[in-house]
Design an enzyme around this catalytic site. Sequence first.
Site: not given
Length: 323
Positions: A294, A264, A166
Amino acid sequence: MTTGTSKHLVDPEIMGLLDILPPLDLTNETLAQTRAMLSEMNAQLLTGLPEFPDISVREQYIAGPEGAPDVRVLVYLPKNVPTPVPALLWIHGGGYVIGNADQADLQMKSIISATGCAAVAVDYRLAPETPHPGPVEDCYAALKWLYTNASSLGVDASRIAIGGDSAGGGLTACLALLTRDRGEVPLIFQLLIYPMLDDRTVTTADPHPYTGEYVWTPQANHFGWSALLGQEPGGPDVSPYAAAARATNLEGLPPALIGVGTLDLFLEEDIEYARRLIRAGVPTELHIYPGGFHAFPMVAEAKVSQAFIRDYLNALTRAFNQS
């Protein structure tokens, strides 16, 4: 986007995670409370973890960037293995505004068990208290420390990889650019797990209709980028060391793996970065996992998560063995 528009696309095996993960309502007013809640949640998750007697872990404070505080790192070393071993510098996720090095404990130990490497997890300073370039410079300080102290750690200085998920994946991509340009530390690989790469996504006129409904939303993304940049995202003067997608030249970067789920928010910026890396002659693997939102690999028993973990462990192992 209306609620529920992508639910029918979620992999059924990871659907239960959506009931556990709280929605992130990130504002200046809620940030401290969100950090405390996630820290508590993470502490609870860490209590039930399996033991890894063959791995030692120690906390250490190393010299930070010039004029900045020391940087906290967690040093993971495999026991009873022939040294020197390869090493992974790990950068945690959290949208540049939340999280800490401790949250990746199980992942670090699993990677070490699978590949035989050592690892250093960086507790970089968070935004908005520390905007760019503080976070990436903290990561560079940790990388330089790992490289300089390789022999005393039992690490092979010629086999250092960097990785993160991330925002940590975004910082990894930025760190790869910074490290290439400074020319002080050789890197053999960059592991980019659904990386947060492009602040311009916040202002796109054509958002993807099925991404970003869960976990990391456009609202959270806008907050994270604004906090890191200290200004409205999407403007003209953003450094590639803050948002790697802004880099005009990707040549000479270390080989990469990028992995992301189809739901995502970062899907399209990750695909585009992989395309550009390949076009710049950088050996690159791109993996896209259907039905993944995600952070989906948190459901470790799901087949889609196992595929992702297997793919990045294979890539890391190859990178460590090739060099």
